[in-house]
Scaffold this motif. Structure first.
Motif, PDB file in Angstrom:
ATOM      1  N   LEU A 145      13.664  14.417   1.351  1.00 16.99           N
ATOM      2  CA  LEU A 145      13.493  13.913   2.711  1.00 16.99           C
ATOM      3  C   LEU A 145      14.535  14.486   3.669  1.00 16.99           C
ATOM      4  CD1 LEU A 145      12.740  10.106   2.345  1.00 16.99           C
ATOM      5  CD2 LEU A 145      11.267  11.829   3.391  1.00 16.99           C
ATOM      6  N   ASP A 146      14.119  14.811   4.864  1.00 17.69           N
ATOM      7  CA  ASP A 146      15.027  15.327   5.875  1.00 17.69           C
ATOM      8  C   ASP A 146      15.578  14.173   6.709  1.00 17.69           C
ATOM      9  OD1 ASP A 146      16.465  16.725   7.657  1.00 17.69           O
ATOM     10  OD2 ASP A 146      14.784  17.739   8.606  1.00 17.69           O
ATOM     11  N   GLU A 147      16.466  13.413   6.091  1.00 16.13           N
ATOM     12  CA  GLU A 147      17.052  12.246   6.753  1.00 16.13           C
ATOM     13  C   GLU A 147      18.439  12.116   6.147  1.00 16.13           C
ATOM     14  OE1 GLU A 147      16.565   9.972   9.691  1.00 16.13           O
ATOM     15  OE2 GLU A 147      14.630  10.535   8.860  1.00 16.13           O
ATOM     16  N   ALA A 148      19.484  12.202   6.972  1.00 17.90           N
ATOM     17  CA  ALA A 148      20.837  12.368   6.441  1.00 17.90           C
ATOM     18  C   ALA A 148      21.174  11.359   5.340  1.00 17.90           C
ATOM     19  CB  ALA A 148      21.858  12.287   7.569  1.00 17.90           C
ATOM     20  N   ARG A 149      20.993  10.072   5.638  1.00 17.84           N
ATOM     21  CA  ARG A 149      21.437   9.083   4.666  1.00 17.84           C
ATOM     22  C   ARG A 149      20.561   9.049   3.418  1.00 17.84           C
ATOM     23  NH1 ARG A 149      25.025   5.066   6.144  1.00 17.84           N
ATOM     24  NH2 ARG A 149      24.885   4.516   3.956  1.00 17.84           N
ATOM     25  N   ASP A 206      27.568  15.495   9.047  1.00 18.39           N
ATOM     26  CA  ASP A 206      28.062  16.857   8.888  1.00 18.39           C
ATOM     27  C   ASP A 206      27.725  17.419   7.514  1.00 18.39           C
ATOM     28  OD1 ASP A 206      29.030  16.770  11.387  1.00 18.39           O
ATOM     29  OD2 ASP A 206      31.124  16.412  10.826  1.00 18.39           O
ATOM     30  N   ALA A 207      27.889  16.555   6.507  1.00 14.28           N
ATOM     31  CA  ALA A 207      27.563  16.997   5.147  1.00 14.28           C
ATOM     32  C   ALA A 207      26.085  17.397   5.089  1.00 14.28           C
ATOM     33  CB  ALA A 207      27.858  15.888   4.148  1.00 14.28           C
ATOM     34  N   TRP A 208      25.256  16.630   5.762  1.00 16.81           N
ATOM     35  CA  TRP A 208      23.816  16.911   5.721  1.00 16.81           C
ATOM     36  C   TRP A 208      23.499  18.212   6.452  1.00 16.81           C
ATOM     37  CZ3 TRP A 208      20.251  16.119   2.573  1.00 16.81           C
ATOM     38  CH2 TRP A 208      18.908  16.218   2.921  1.00 16.81           C
ATOM     39  N   THR A 209      24.166  18.422   7.593  1.00 14.05           N
ATOM     40  CA  THR A 209      23.986  19.697   8.298  1.00 14.05           C
ATOM     41  C   THR A 209      24.378  20.851   7.380  1.00 14.05           C
ATOM     42  OG1 THR A 209      24.479  18.631  10.394  1.00 14.05           O
ATOM     43  CG2 THR A 209      24.658  21.021  10.350  1.00 14.05           C
ATOM     44  N   LEU A 226      20.368  10.620  -2.210  1.00 10.83           N
ATOM     45  CA  LEU A 226      19.834  11.211  -3.440  1.00 10.83           C
ATOM     46  C   LEU A 226      20.956  11.878  -4.229  1.00 10.83           C
ATOM     47  CD1 LEU A 226      16.552  13.243  -3.682  1.00 10.83           C
ATOM     48  CD2 LEU A 226      18.573  13.954  -4.919  1.00 10.83           C
ATOM     49  N   GLY A 227      21.770  12.662  -3.506  1.00 11.92           N
ATOM     50  CA  GLY A 227      22.869  13.345  -4.191  1.00 11.92           C
ATOM     51  C   GLY A 227      23.842  12.364  -4.809  1.00 11.92           C
ATOM     52  N   LEU A 228      24.196  11.339  -4.033  1.00 13.12           N
ATOM     53  CA  LEU A 228      25.173  10.360  -4.520  1.00 13.12           C
ATOM     54  C   LEU A 228      24.633   9.590  -5.721  1.00 13.12           C
ATOM     55  CD1 LEU A 228      26.415   9.116  -1.047  1.00 13.12           C
ATOM     56  CD2 LEU A 228      27.838  10.237  -2.780  1.00 13.12           C
ATOM     57  N   LEU A 229      23.388   9.158  -5.621  1.00  9.74           N
ATOM     58  CA  LEU A 229      22.789   8.392  -6.714  1.00  9.74           C
ATOM     59  C   LEU A 229      22.695   9.240  -7.971  1.00  9.74           C
ATOM     60  CD1 LEU A 229      19.994   6.559  -4.729  1.00  9.74           C
ATOM     61  CD2 LEU A 229      21.814   5.435  -6.008  1.00  9.74           C
ATOM     62  N   ALA A 230      22.285  10.495  -7.791  1.00  9.60           N
ATOM     63  CA  ALA A 230      22.126  11.366  -8.955  1.00  9.60           C
ATOM     64  C   ALA A 230      23.450  11.539  -9.679  1.00  9.60           C
ATOM     65  CB  ALA A 230      21.571  12.717  -8.524  1.00  9.60           C
ATOM     66  N   LEU A 231      24.554  11.502  -8.934  1.00  9.95           N
ATOM     67  CA  LEU A 231      25.873  11.645  -9.554  1.00  9.95           C
ATOM     68  C   LEU A 231      26.440  10.310 -10.012  1.00  9.95           C
ATOM     69  CD1 LEU A 231      27.392  14.171  -6.996  1.00  9.95           C
ATOM     70  CD2 LEU A 231      26.756  14.662  -9.356  1.00  9.95           C
ATOM     71  N   GLY A 232      25.657   9.244  -9.809  1.00  6.15           N
ATOM     72  CA  GLY A 232      26.116   7.938 -10.257  1.00  6.15           C
ATOM     73  C   GLY A 232      27.020   7.223  -9.269  1.00  6.15           C
ATOM     74  N   TYR A 233      27.037   7.681  -8.019  1.00  7.31           N
ATOM     75  CA  TYR A 233      27.866   7.022  -7.013  1.00  7.31           C
ATOM     76  C   TYR A 233      27.053   6.045  -6.173  1.00  7.31           C
ATOM     77  CZ  TYR A 233      31.124  10.816  -8.074  1.00  7.31           C
ATOM     78  OH  TYR A 233      31.952  11.694  -8.701  1.00  7.31           O
ATOM     79  N   ASP A 234      27.788   5.227  -5.427  1.00  6.94           N
ATOM     80  CA  ASP A 234      27.166   4.284  -4.511  1.00  6.94           C
ATOM     81  C   ASP A 234      26.623   5.046  -3.290  1.00  6.94           C
ATOM     82  OD1 ASP A 234      26.575   2.332  -2.706  1.00  6.94           O
ATOM     83  OD2 ASP A 234      28.643   1.602  -2.461  1.00  6.94           O
TER      84      ASP A 234
END
Lengths: 288, 283, 386
Positions: C205-209, C378-381, C214-222
């Motif tokens: 999805l093209d939506e920053a949060r 910024d991270a998403w950009t 997705l990235g955070l969850l995949a790595l096991g983060y909140d």
């Protein structure tokens, strides 16, 4: 009328003699038209699809058309879009053509005018949309809706008219007007009888652009539609954002292309029929 | 003579007045707001400028990390303009020289597909270019198909852009071709020039204003179009336009988006100022 | 007013809850306009014009314009057929129903105040921004007796505790949709992006949060983490993932419906729309977790018919109306009293109403304050352009 015929004839006839029918060119033209109409043919096909997708054909049905004619919101949006596009085309054509004539010969400040008239081509759509929104509401107090949309559409379409008309005026033989003046025509008459017919194709092209740009615009319009004034592209985008493009819109697209193609064919038929009549009359006069 | 009574500069400015007024009010004044946003602090939003003033947005916008995106944008736009020229010229030439009384009809036929909604047309291309789509299947017949189809490739983006902007090339070209005096070609042949030589020495210079106008009208808007790359392109399709758009949407960073837009405008102004007298009659 | 003063206030803006401070620190009118109007000294700070939302304490809602009208701005295809006619018939209020396609468009429109909408439906992440910038008015709970019908989870949600500004319209989750026949296997988590059949064709999805989530969850983060290190890691994970996927886009319904994409991160509502046409599709909450999103009814600060808006909100909170809405749009309903009238098939669908243990893995996206939100943006950009 007769004048144009006489000048054109000697130009084309020897060409045909030399090269025959331009087959390669005809093939190329057919391919380009094929490119232009391939997605349209696809749309026509899926508008009769029985499922909601527009990417796979699963079965025949006409219910999207049935839904379309009942959908007042689509019809209303279409009406508004057409009104804006026509108005924008008229305003752009007049204002743009005047500007193009203004830029015809060099004068101090022409460079600056050129820059200003080119800017609308460059401004990113979202930037234009949000800044116009801010301008209309906060500074100008113009309510969103028809007039705001019209002002914006003219602003971003104007350049297209100017560029096309200027390209036609560039290097146009000014001696024709001088000749007309020498023959006693006033500036207005000279303009009407000599200049205007020469630039007419460019003006027509420019107005077609203005219409097209306005008719298709989403990004800028989405910021400027007001309560109860949604244009068709904005409506379609809104719908697509939740459910993908609705086949109803595909049906509408097909219907509009179909109707305009039909009108075009009628036009062609009329022209052909008229030409035949004229041809016969010419034969008669020659015989007589 | 009576015509000379109005000085040329005055006449010109009078003719330009309506356009100038319109653009001053509905373009330049709003753009002033954008300039203002570009110097604001982050968290500026619609109609809300947060202070203090800063040039940070400009420093970010000039980050070399954006260079590849700029390059991609120019590539998309340049190839689109070239493709439009290659497709549009034969069409315009044919209509102007050979279509006779059907000229208007054929020109209109170029515009008819654009009655269909933009999004519907793009979705149609998606369906045609997909791995299961018609294009891939037809190419499969001659062994040119590609696994997964042509969707989500740069080629698909350029195809989509070319499709969308073709009329903006064809019409100016037609306007130029229609005025072109074909007797010059005859003369060139009579002087012993071949087809290629005649095309480059006689035809092209003759229709040059049309080529310039068409290229401008395709190149610049194609560089700004980001919806087509978004829908047809793959993962790496960010263009300058989409980066600017992203900064405004999601409310991410209005000052950065504004700064990028301002830089883009400045770039174009500089190019226009530097272009010299060549083509000055057209652009 | 000194310029420095304003700057300090802005710096403090986010550490305080004071709505007055917030409003004062924002330069609402264009500065060059202010310049012209008030002279250079006033350029830094200008007071926002006192609008009809006259402060947080006074929530009394009344119509500024005495008309039987209501201007309702909602997402497209997001309402039951009888919702509006039913309301019009009962209340005698004529409704103008317009649609928007993105939260940004909605924000820009109501920020200007002019469009005259009385009732809008932003998503929860935008509601927080609306509240921060005083774009919405506090709800008058006296006019909303049916508020008691809401499920507790939505009365205490951290995007708007106590429903001070908003009432849920519908809610859903962010998870994965996939085509069983194309992938040839069941999907349980984000490792599905590695499947050969998904390569080069899947969607994020093209939506920053949501994307960063997705990235955070995949790595096991909140997914609501404030930790710069974790966000950085997620960025790298996503940049790597980018090589395997086909697109980063929010246009997922048609690609899923047609089978052009076999795997996509989606909002559950979109997944069900697609599944309607293409029964081959499945929706799953990845074992790593997901996010809950809510679209919320709220009243813009400039609403001309605020009272009518409240009447509509109360109407939608009625069990029968809420149930009809839920049955039509088939998103989750936050209306407990409506549950008995909601289709059994929907209630039993764990994808619409996940069981409690799954719900625990589906937090709302929290407002992390402007600095962290900016870091996400910024991270998403970087992910998209890198």
């Amino acid at each position: 009328m007769s004048q144009t015929v006489t000048t054109r004839e000697p130009a084309t006839r020897p060409a045909r003699r030399r090269t025959g029918r331009p087959w390669a060119l005809i093939v190329a033209v057919c391919l380009v038209f094929g490119f232009l109409y391939a997605p349209i043919v696809w749309l026509a096909l899926v508008s009769f699809n029985d499922s909601r997708t527009v990417s796979r054909f699963t079965g025949f049905s006409t219910h999207w058309y049935a839904e379309l004619v009942q959908d007042e919101r689509v019809i209303a949006a279409l009406g508004l879009t057409l009104r804006i596009a026509l108005s924008s085309a008229v305003v752009c054509t007049i204002v743009g053509t005047l500007a193009a004539f203004g830029l015809r010969r060099t004068f101090r400040g022409r460079g600056l005018w050129t820059v200003v008239l080119t800017l609308p081509l460059v401004v990113p759509e979202v930037v234009m949309g949000v800044s116009l929104l801010a301008f209309f509401v906060k500074l100008a107090g113009i309510p969103l809706g028809f007039w705001a949309l019209l002002a914006a559409h003219v602003a971003f379409s104007l350049s297209f008219v100017v560029v096309v008309v200027r390209s036609r005026l560039a290097g146009m033989d000014t001696r024709l007007q001088e000749a007309a003046a020498d023959l006693g025509a006033g500036p207005l008459t000279a303009f009407r009888t000599v200049t205007l017919p020469l630039v007419a194709p460019a003006i027509a092209a420019g107005s077609a652009f203005a219409f097209l740009l306005s008719f298709d615009d989403v990004v800028i319009s989405s910021y400027l539609t007001g309560v109860g004034s949604t244009t068709l592209p904005v409506f379609v985008y809104g719908q697509a954002s939740k459910r993908g493009v609705s086949p109803e819109i595909v049906a509408l697209s097909t219907a509009m292309v179909g109707v305009s193609a039909l009108l075009l064919l009628i036009g062609v038929a009329v022209v052909t029929w008229r030409a035949r009549r004229v041809g016969r009359r010419v034969d008669l006069t020659v015989a007589g | 003579m009576a015509r000379r009574r109005v000085p040329r500069w005055l006449a010109a400015n009078l003719l330009l007045l309506p356009a100038g007024f319109w653009l001053a009010v509905f373009l330049l004044v709003p753009l002033a707001l954008v300039v203002e946003y570009s110097f604001a602090t982050r968290d500026t939003g619609p109609l809300r400028v947060v202070l203090p003033w800063t040039t940070r947005a400009y420093r970010t916008a000039l980050d070399p990390a954006f260079l590849p995106i700029f390059g991609r944008t120019l590539t998309y736009a340049g190839l689109t303009a070239l493709a439009c020229l290659l497709l549009g010229f034969p069409l315009a030439w044919f209509i102007a020289r050979h279509a006779g009384r059907f000229r208007t009809a054929l020109l209109a036929a170029v515009l008819v597909p654009f009655w269909a909604s933009y999004l519907a047309r793009i979705y149609a291309w998606k369906a045609l270019l997909d791995g299961e789509g018609l294009v891939n299947r037809l190419l499969g017949l001659v062994g040119l198909d590609r696994d997964g189809g042509f969707l989500l490739t740069d080629g698909a983006v350029i195809l989509g852009l070319t499709y969308g902007f073709l009329p903006f090339m064809v019409l100016p070209l037609y306007v130029a071709c229609e005025r072109f005096d074909y007797r010059l070609v005859e003369a060139s042949y009579d002087l012993g020039h071949g087809r290629v030589s005649t095309f480059f020495r006689v035809v092209l210079p003759g229709v040059w204003p049309g080529v310039l106008a068409g290229s401008l009208l395709v190149l610049v808007p194609a560089a700004g179009d980001f919806v087509t790359p978004k829908l047809l392109g793959g993962v790496d399709q960010s263009t300058f336009g989409s980066v600017i758009d992203d900064q405004f949407r999601g409310g991410n960073n209005w000052p950065l988006g504004s700064a990028m837009a301002v830089l883009l405008l400045l770039l174009v102004v500089v190019v226009l100022m530097l272009r010299g007298r060549r083509g000055e009659d057209v652009l | 007013m000194a310029r420095k003063d304003g700057t300090v206030r802005i710096a403090r803006l986010w550490d305080t809850d004071s709505r007055r401070l917030t409003r004062r620190s924002m330069l609402r009118s264009m500065a060059f306009f202010a310049l012209a109007a008030q002279g250079a000294t006033a350029c830094a700070i200008s007071e926002a014009p006192p609008r009809n939302a006259s402060g947080a304490t006074n929530t009394k809602a009344s119509n500024n314009v005495a008309e039987n009208r209501l201007n309702f701005f909602n997402w497209t295809d997001y309402i039951a057929k009888d919702t509006i006619p039913g309301f019009e018939k009962e209340s005698g209020i004529g409704v103008t129903y317009d649609n928007f396609s993105s939260n940004d468009e909605l924000e820009a429109k109501i920020a200007t105040g002019a469009p005259g909408y009385d009732l809008v439906v932003p998503s929860d992440n935008f509601l927080r921004r609306f509240v921060r910038t005083n774009l919405v008015r506090p709800l008058d709970h006296d006019l909303l007796p049916n508020l008691k019908n809401l499920e507790r989870r939505f009365r205490e949600a951290d995007y708007d505790p106590g429903n001070r500004f908003s009432v849920p319209w519908a809610w859903g989750t962010t998870g994965l949709a996939y085509s069983r026949s194309q992938l040839g296997t069941e999907v349980t988590g984000f490792d599905a992006y590695d499947l050969p059949a998904a390569r080069g064709r899947s969607i994020v999805l093209d939506e920053a949060r949501d994307g960063m989530g997705l990235g955070l969850l995949a790595l096991g983060y909140d997914p609501n983490t404030k930790d710069a290190q974790q966000i950085e890691e997620a960025t790298r994970y996503l940049l790597d993932l980018k090589k395997k996927i086909g697109q980063i886009t929010s246009d997922v319904v048609e690609p899923l419906t047609s089978g052009q994409t076999p795997l996509a991160q989606v909002y559950s509502g979109d997944a069900f729309q697609a599944k309607d046409t293409n029964p081959d599709l499945e929706y799953v909450i990845p074992e790593e977790g997901g996010l809950t999103y809510v679209d919320l009814l709220c009243v813009p600060a400039t609403a001309p018919h605020a009272e009518n808006a409240h009447r509509f909100i109360d109407y939608i909170l009625r069990p029968d109306v809420g149930a009809e809405l839920a049955n039509t749009i088939r998103y989750g309903s936050a209306n407990t009293a409506a549950k008995p009238m909601i289709d059994k098939e929907l209630l039993d669908n764990p994808m619409v109403y996940p069981p409690a243990d799954v719900l625990a893995k589906l937090p709302f996206t929290k407002d992390l304050g402007p600095d962290v939100e900016a870091r996400y943006a910024d991270a998403w950009t970087k992910v998209k352009t890198g």
